[in-house]
Design a protein around this motif. Structure first.
Motif, PDB file in Angstrom:
ATOM      1  N   PHE A  25       0.846  -1.202   0.000  1.00  0.00           N
ATOM      2  CA  PHE A  25       0.000   0.000   0.000  1.00  0.00           C
ATOM      3  C   PHE A  25       0.873   1.241   0.000  1.00  0.00           C
ATOM      4  O   PHE A  25       1.793   1.362   0.800  1.00  0.00           O
ATOM      5  CB  PHE A  25      -0.872  -0.020   1.265  1.00  0.00           C
ATOM      6  N   PRO A  46      -0.787  -2.040  -8.451  1.00  0.00           N
ATOM      7  CA  PRO A  46      -1.984  -2.797  -8.845  1.00  0.00           C
ATOM      8  C   PRO A  46      -1.657  -4.038  -9.674  1.00  0.00           C
ATOM      9  O   PRO A  46      -2.441  -4.983  -9.683  1.00  0.00           O
ATOM     10  CB  PRO A  46      -2.808  -1.785  -9.648  1.00  0.00           C
ATOM     11  N   ARG A  48       0.275  -6.228  -8.920  1.00  0.00           N
ATOM     12  CA  ARG A  48       0.373  -7.385  -8.017  1.00  0.00           C
ATOM     13  C   ARG A  48      -0.702  -7.349  -6.941  1.00  0.00           C
ATOM     14  O   ARG A  48      -0.558  -7.912  -5.864  1.00  0.00           O
ATOM     15  CB  ARG A  48       1.764  -7.470  -7.409  1.00  0.00           C
ATOM     16  N   GLY A  49      -1.786  -6.624  -7.228  1.00  0.00           N
ATOM     17  CA  GLY A  49      -2.916  -6.623  -6.299  1.00  0.00           C
ATOM     18  C   GLY A  49      -2.761  -5.643  -5.157  1.00  0.00           C
ATOM     19  O   GLY A  49      -3.570  -5.625  -4.235  1.00  0.00           O
ATOM     20  N   GLY A  50      -1.710  -4.825  -5.201  1.00  0.00           N
ATOM     21  CA  GLY A  50      -1.514  -3.827  -4.152  1.00  0.00           C
ATOM     22  C   GLY A  50      -2.336  -2.580  -4.420  1.00  0.00           C
ATOM     23  O   GLY A  50      -3.028  -2.474  -5.440  1.00  0.00           O
ATOM     24  N   LYS A  51      -2.271  -1.623  -3.503  1.00  0.00           N
ATOM     25  CA  LYS A  51      -3.097  -0.427  -3.627  1.00  0.00           C
ATOM     26  C   LYS A  51      -2.225   0.822  -3.671  1.00  0.00           C
ATOM     27  O   LYS A  51      -1.298   0.980  -2.883  1.00  0.00           O
ATOM     28  CB  LYS A  51      -4.049  -0.311  -2.426  1.00  0.00           C
ATOM     29  N   PHE A  52      -2.597   1.724  -4.578  1.00  0.00           N
ATOM     30  CA  PHE A  52      -1.949   3.034  -4.672  1.00  0.00           C
ATOM     31  C   PHE A  52      -3.025   4.093  -4.579  1.00  0.00           C
ATOM     32  O   PHE A  52      -4.069   3.977  -5.222  1.00  0.00           O
ATOM     33  CB  PHE A  52      -1.223   3.180  -6.017  1.00  0.00           C
TER      34      PHE A  52
END
Ligand SMILES: Cc1ncc(C[n+]2csc(CCOP(=O)(O)OP(=O)(O)O)c2C)c(N)n1
Ligand code: SF4
Lengths: 382, 267
Positions: A25, A46, A48-52
């Motif tokens: 994140f 995103p 790798r499924g992360g959030k920005f």
């Protein structure tokens, strides 16, 4: 060609390090010279499924990463001087509530808007004392992209190990310069996972009760244990308290958990220190010029060495005192008005043998600048 | 679940003055949660600093008591990283709309799914009665000893303009309406803002000769009216109560999931 070899900016090396360390994140607000970090992570996270998320300012960015970290995410934000100033109150909250997070400050010239596109190392003391109240802090830096990568991973490791915010204090030259980076394979550089509690669901969990080794296992906020988190002094359940013993013990804990582990936390590099009569002490991009001076003068018979600091806070006083004991003189090379110089003078037995070689005009300090100052110190004239 | 079971008794007695409206807000909120049959583990409450923000200590949810004005920014981090959680964000009027005004409009603009509750007592209670951006002209406060010259603004209008997709207002006099609003706000997918006029007899009341807590609550009855009522047309000074906005607009975390899908496919 090995695809793990890249030719990148320091800001990108930092991004690679953060992703390697398991960043989930990122929240930030654009500011030169750190913006590339946000831009790159808006692409990479995103994937790798992360959030920005781009927040409305740096205060909000710092608050958002703290919230996300509590839920179990590895988090980071990146900024520069003015934004770092805005983050200070929430940074203190992360210290008080013991929430792991990494804050990158790619330094530019200050105070105020200062000189956005030029280099400086003027935020060293702000990293130490920017937020109010007694506290301890960890701040680390690097002088080349391989080290930027590794110190970024290290920042995440320290933040998880000690449940503390860690500041990565890079500078404009490091952030924007391009050079080679070899991205290690998974497992080649150790990455610390969050220590989670073994307390089962339905059993009273104490978020602020240290284990015997001093570490505080966490429980993902919003998960199976319900507890309170606050920036007020608090007891082991996280409930506010003004009991003098609770207040005293918590403040001591917050400071001791870092200061008692200076040796474990401290990272540095040394070059030709064994017989050095003149020691340069430097860090960040300035250390590149300092190393250049040493590499130039050694073959010419000068007993000169370099101590490159990577950990700036907690300051490694005993390391400095030990390394500088035999030196005739010590020159601190930095791009500010002597912020680390003061610490070095405190650390050594003969402060009068400590000198400063600096630049404060937004121009990168060159090997020639350092050598000119050395000649002045040695009484040879420029 | 019984309302009592939502409370953290270990944390009592609470610090609110007798007659303070904030406890009534807590009561109505817990009733709404009980009506919805929500379990304690699915609720995260994030608050800032102020008398109102102390509400998070008294409830047995996941509670995050943060710094003045920034509750919505912390909540954004929690929600975006764990979208399955239900977020309640109670704030004072100073907390939400002075120091936190920027976060308020941007959380509303993003339409991130959480329930923001503004407990509006038109004064800074915690610090002892200074004027807030909701005090309005003519109000007496410890920092407006000659009466306040600052204009106030309308929380509902601000939330609407910023893009909130659920906007409602009630008062501590209208507890049943308040409970119903909370239920709807919590069920709403997107940014929901509920403003509750809540009395501070200790500072606002005393400084402005507004009488006892009961007098202040009765004035909420007299000075407010349902949205679009006939009395509003006759007396435009009346404050409207009810749901002003309730619309379906794509929610932020859902939209971000689509970004993840795109990014994983390589655009
Ligand atoms: C950065 C910062 N500035 C100021 C304060 C002092 N402070 C605490 S609460 C508060 C205002 C409280 O008023 P409001 O948000 O309306 O809530 P109430 O107490 O009336 O419920 C202020 C100014 C603070 N804690 N932090
Ligand atoms: S000071 Fe006002 S807002 Fe604070 S607890 Fe007392 S009555 Fe409530």
């Amino acid at each position: 060609m090995n695809e793990n070899i890249k030719f990148v900016q320091g800001n990108e090396a930092c991004v690679e390090g953060a992703l390697f360390a398991g960043l989930d994140f990122f929240a930030g607000y654009p500011i030169t010279p750190s913006t590339e970090i946000a831009e790159l992570l808006s692409i990479r996270l995103p994937q790798r499924g992360g959030k920005f998320i781009q927040m409305e300012d740096e205060i909000a960015s710092m608050c958002a990463i703290i919230g996300a970290s509590l839920t179990g995410s590895k988090v980071m934000t990146a900024t520069s001087g003015p934004g770092f100033s805005l983050m200070q109150e929430a940074l203190g909250y992360a210290i008080m509530a013991e929430i792991p997070c990494v804050i990158v400050n790619v330094q530019r010239g200050g105070p105020s808007t200062g000189i956005p596109t030029r280099v400086s190392q003027g935020d060293v003391n702000q990293a130490r004392w920017g937020t109010h109240g007694d506290h301890a802090i960890v701040a680390i830096t690097a002088s080349n992209h391989q080290d930027v990568f590794e110190t970024t991973v290290e920042a995440f490791n320290i933040s998880e190990t000690y449940r503390t915010p860690v500041i990565l204090l890079y500078d404009e030259v490091i952030g924007h310069m391009r050079e080679r980076l070899i991205v290690p394979k998974e497992g080649e550089v150790p990455s610390v996972k969050r220590l989670k509690t073994s307390v089962r669901e339905g059993v009273d969990y104490h978020p602020y009760l240290p284990r015997e080794d001093g570490r505080l296992p966490m429980s993902d906020f919003g998960g199976v244990h319900r507890y309170n988190v606050t920036g007020l002094f608090h007891d082991m359940w996280g409930f506010p308290s003004d009991n003098p013993k609770v207040v005293h013990d918590l403040l001591r804990h917050l400071v001791d958990k870092i200061h008692n582990n200076v040796n474990q936390i401290t990272k540095y590099k040394s070059y030709y220190l064994d017989d050095a009569e003149c020691i340069l002490i430097s860090y960040g991009s300035a250390a590149r010029s300092a190393l250049h001076v040493v590499d130039y003068l050694r073959p010419r018979g000068e007993k000169i060495g370099l101590l490159e600091l990577q950990t700036l806070w907690p300051f490694p006083h005993s390391l400095i005192s030990e390394k500088c004991r035999k030196a005739k003189y010590v020159i601190v090379v930095e791009m500010n008005m002597g912020q680390i110089l003061k610490e070095v003078r405190i650390a050594v037995e003969e402060p009068e043998k400590i000198f400063l070689a600096n630049r404060i005009d937004g121009v990168f300090i060159t090997p020639m600048d350092i050598r000119n100052i050395m000649r002045l110190i040695q009484g040879k004239g420029v | 679940m019984a309302i009592k079971d939502y409370l953290r008794e270990r944390f009592f007695p609470h610090l609110w003055c007798s007659g303070c409206g904030h406890g009534i807000v807590l009561n109505s909120l817990l009733r709404a949660l009980a009506d919805l049959g929500m379990s304690k583990n699915e609720i995260v409450m994030v608050s800032g600093i102020g008398c109102s923000s102390r509400i998070s200590g008294y409830v047995d949810f996941h509670t995050l008591h943060t710094i003045h004005g920034r509750a919505l920014a912390f909540a954004t981090g929690v929600k975006l990283s764990r979208p399955e959680l239900n977020l309640l964000v109670p704030m004072g009027d100073g907390d939400a709309l002075a120091i936190g005004g920027n976060h308020f409009i941007h959380a509303a603009r993003r339409n991130i799914d959480l329930t923001a509750i503004v407990m509006n007592n038109r004064i800074y209670g915690m610090t002892g009665g200074q004027y807030s951006p909701l005090s309005g002209q003519g109000i007496m406060a410890t920092t407006a000893p000659y009466s306040n010259i600052d204009y106030d603004f309308d929380t509902v209008e601000l939330a609407k303009a910023a893009g909130a997709t659920f906007v409602a207002r009630s008062t501590t006099y209208h507890t049943q309406q308040m409970t119903k609003m909370f239920r709807q706000a919590i069920l709403h997918e997107g940014f929901a803002m509920v403003e509750i006029l809540s009395q501070c007899p200790t500072y606002f009341g005393r400084k402005n000769r507004a009488g006892s807590a009961i007098d202040m609550m009765e004035s909420y009855k007299e000075n407010t009216t349902p949205i679009g009522s006939k009395s509003k047309m006759e007396n435009p000074d009346l404050i409207e109560r009810g749901i002003f906005v309730q619309k379906e607009v794509p929610e932020y975390c859902n939209e971000y999931d689509k970004i993840i899908e795109k990014a994983m496919k390589g655009r």
